[in-house]
Motif scaffolding. Structure first.
Motif, mmCIF file in Angstrom:
data_model
loop_
_atom_site.group_PDB
_atom_site.id
_atom_site.type_symbol
_atom_site.label_atom_id
_atom_site.label_comp_id
_atom_site.label_asym_id
_atom_site.label_seq_id
_atom_site.Cartn_x
_atom_site.Cartn_y
_atom_site.Cartn_z
ATOM 1 N N SER A 217 -2.309 93.559 -58.116
ATOM 2 C CA SER A 217 -2.080 92.117 -58.068
ATOM 3 C C SER A 217 -3.291 91.396 -57.535
ATOM 4 N N ASP A 218 -3.554 90.209 -58.087
ATOM 5 C CA ASP A 218 -4.660 89.409 -57.584
ATOM 6 C C ASP A 218 -4.443 89.026 -56.141
ATOM 7 N N LYS B 52 3.335 94.412 -49.015
ATOM 8 C CA LYS B 52 4.704 93.911 -48.840
ATOM 9 C C LYS B 52 5.427 94.730 -47.773
ATOM 10 N N ILE B 53 6.210 94.059 -46.939
ATOM 11 C CA ILE B 53 6.982 94.756 -45.911
ATOM 12 C C ILE B 53 8.248 95.315 -46.551
ATOM 13 N N LEU B 54 8.339 96.649 -46.588
ATOM 14 C CA LEU B 54 9.490 97.319 -47.177
ATOM 15 C C LEU B 54 10.634 97.421 -46.172
ATOM 16 N N MET B 55 10.293 97.792 -44.928
ATOM 17 C CA MET B 55 11.296 97.935 -43.875
ATOM 18 C C MET B 55 10.700 97.490 -42.544
ATOM 19 N N LYS B 56 11.580 97.000 -41.685
ATOM 20 C CA LYS B 56 11.167 96.596 -40.338
ATOM 21 C C LYS B 56 12.350 96.886 -39.405
ATOM 22 N N PRO C 60 1.585 110.650 -47.763
ATOM 23 C CA PRO C 60 0.820 111.545 -48.643
ATOM 24 C C PRO C 60 1.326 111.548 -50.077
ATOM 25 N N ASN C 61 2.511 110.982 -50.323
ATOM 26 C CA ASN C 61 3.124 111.054 -51.653
ATOM 27 C C ASN C 61 3.344 109.712 -52.325
ATOM 28 N N SER C 62 3.015 108.619 -51.633
ATOM 29 C CA SER C 62 3.180 107.292 -52.218
ATOM 30 C C SER C 62 2.182 106.350 -51.565
ATOM 31 N N ASN C 63 2.175 105.129 -52.054
ATOM 32 C CA ASN C 63 1.238 104.151 -51.501
ATOM 33 C C ASN C 63 1.925 103.314 -50.421
ATOM 34 N N ALA C 64 2.583 103.991 -49.476
ATOM 35 C CA ALA C 64 3.277 103.318 -48.386
ATOM 36 C C ALA C 64 2.548 103.598 -47.076
ATOM 37 N N LEU C 65 2.626 102.638 -46.163
ATOM 38 C CA LEU C 65 1.946 102.748 -44.872
ATOM 39 C C LEU C 65 2.948 102.463 -43.765
ATOM 40 N N ALA C 66 3.040 103.363 -42.786
ATOM 41 C CA ALA C 66 3.920 103.178 -41.632
ATOM 42 C C ALA C 66 3.074 102.797 -40.419
ATOM 43 N N SER C 67 3.625 101.940 -39.554
ATOM 44 C CA SER C 67 2.874 101.468 -38.390
ATOM 45 C C SER C 67 3.800 101.238 -37.212
ATOM 46 N N TYR D 64 5.080 99.333 -44.860
ATOM 47 C CA TYR D 64 4.503 98.486 -45.903
ATOM 48 C C TYR D 64 4.473 99.254 -47.226
ATOM 49 N N SER D 65 4.669 98.507 -48.317
ATOM 50 C CA SER D 65 4.623 99.125 -49.644
ATOM 51 C C SER D 65 3.959 98.154 -50.612
ATOM 52 N N ASP D 66 3.573 98.663 -51.797
ATOM 53 C CA ASP D 66 2.966 97.815 -52.807
ATOM 54 C C ASP D 66 3.989 97.298 -53.795
#
Length: 424
Positions: free
Chosen positions: A70-71, A129-133, A404-411, A421-423
């Motif tokens: 996405s732009d 994008k925030i997937l979960m919080k 390691p298996n998707s484009n998700a980031l945990a923090s 976070y996810s795309d």
């Protein structure tokens, strides 16, 4: 004039074809600006071709171009940084009719785009994008790690708990709460099969739990300072731990005993191993040094000196590259084949949040993420430019982990909160 007009029409069609095939979405804004400039130029009343040369049609339709992401994932500064990093010049697309450099410009643009693709910049979009919080712990959260085999995240906090969260089901209640520690958790890590999880603690110990039944399997005690990091070596039988007592210890999980102590001479804040056999242990220390330990020969390789104390280490899957977060508010990228720093990542707003702040490679080792004291997460491309910053935390971010298996980031951070976070 009639023949010149036909030549211009033909060249415009060729240029449009080149742009549609080879121009990625991150250059779309630059391309649109060039088109508008050309339209304005041909419409000027003093232009000799203003009556004969048709304006290049302008459209904002996303369907015109192949899209890698996405732009919205890229801001103007990131576009400029990307082009500057590769010495890509937007003027390459500004080719007047009859200019023999058109083919060269097309080749140069294709080479630049290929370089970006090889670098991973045109690969996965950023997880903006925030997937979960959810609130992960009763107070400050210190550690986070993805399972290597499923959409499961482990977190550790100052409440002495390790918790497992099933991200695949989207629930905000933990799948399991792993107890046994008598002080705050400093790090968590899985073995390569995802069957066991390691946790280190301020109570001078480390613990191993089984993920399937959530049982405490081993408790490793013997350090005289808080244990900051632990990794499996020679799975599934051995573990190495690093402590503020200035030692690294290697443990045999069958006998639950320390079989070797390595004296580093400085507090260890993080460590990693080069493979499942653990042939080389890499440790980061308060005395600004990265140390390398070969457990086969029991020899220590040359240290690498950083400009300030080291807060974390992370290794690429091919074991060729190492990132090191440093207390001078920079991230260093090392090529382990040369044992030297090849790139430094920094930003005027980026501040390493604490002495155990954890940075992370993505699965392809093309992006680097690290949390900051301002509550943002900074994502750099390995070429050196900042791609984006992620918002969501209201306090300093202590640790991040890329799936390691998707484009998700945990923090996790100084608040109780964990954000995924996810795309998409």
């Amino acid at each position: 004039m009639r023949y010149k007009s036909k030549d211009a029409d033909k060249l415009n069609e060729e240029n449009e074809s080149i742009i549609r095939k080879r121009l990625p979405s991150i250059f779309r804004k630059r391309s649109a600006k060039l088109k508008r400039d050309l339209e304005d130029a041909v419409r000027e009343p003093n232009s000799p071709n203003s009556q004969t040369v048709p304006a290049i049609p302008h459209s904002n339709s996303a369907a015109q171009f192949p899209i890698a992401g996405s732009d919205d994932d890229f801001d103007e500064a990131s576009l400029n940084d990307a082009m500057d990093a590769l010495k890509f010049n937007g003027e390459d697309f500004r080719n007047p009719a009859g200019d023999a450099r058109c083919d060269d410009a097309a080749r140069n643009s294709a080479q630049s785009i290929d370089t970006l693709k090889a670098a991973g910049y045109l690969g996965q979009p950023n997880p903006t994008k925030i997937l979960m919080k959810f609130e992960a712990h009763e107070n400050e959260s210190h550690a986070v790690r993805w399972s290597p085999v499923e959409r499961l995240v482990a977190t550790g906090g100052a409440d002495r708990k390790v918790k497992l969260w099933d991200i695949g089901k989207g629930g905000t209640e933990p799948r399991a709460v792993l107890s046994g520690s008598s002080a705050g958790i400093n790090s968590v890590d899985f073995d390569s099969t995802g069957a066991y999880i390691l946790g280190t603690s301020n109570d001078y110990g480390a613990r191993v739990w089984s993920v399937m039944d959530c049982r405490l399997r081993q408790t490793l005690t013997g350090h005289s300072g808080k244990v900051m990091a632990a990794k499996y070596v020679q799975e599934p039988n051995k573990v190495v731990t690093g402590s503020h007592d200035r030692t690294l210890k290697i443990w045999d999980l069958r006998s639950i005993a320390c079989i070797e102590t390595k004296f580093a001479g400085s507090s260890c804040n993080d460590l990693c191993t080069t493979d499942s056999l653990g042939s080389t242990i890499i440790s980061g220390h308060y005395d600004k040094k990265i140390r390398f330990w070969d457990i086969r020969t029991e020899k220590q390789a040359d240290d690498v000196l950083m400009p300030a104390k080291i807060t974390s280490l992370d290794l690429s899957k091919d074991c060729n590259y190492l990132i090191c977060s440093v207390r001078d508010d920079t991230i260093k990228l090392l090529d382990l084949r040369k044992n030297q720093v090849i790139s430094t990542f920094a930003n005027e707003h980026f501040k390493v949040s604490c002495d155990f702040a954890r940075a992370s490679f993505n699965s392809g080792a093309t992006k680097i993420a690290c949390g900051s004291a301002d509550g943002a997460i900074y994502i750099w491309n390995v070429n050196g430019f900042l791609e984006t910053t992620l918002k969501g935390h209201s306090t300093a971010v202590n640790a991040v982990s890329w799936s390691p298996n998707s484009n998700a980031l945990a923090s996790v951070g100084k608040s109780k909160r964990c954000i995924i976070y996810s795309d998409s």
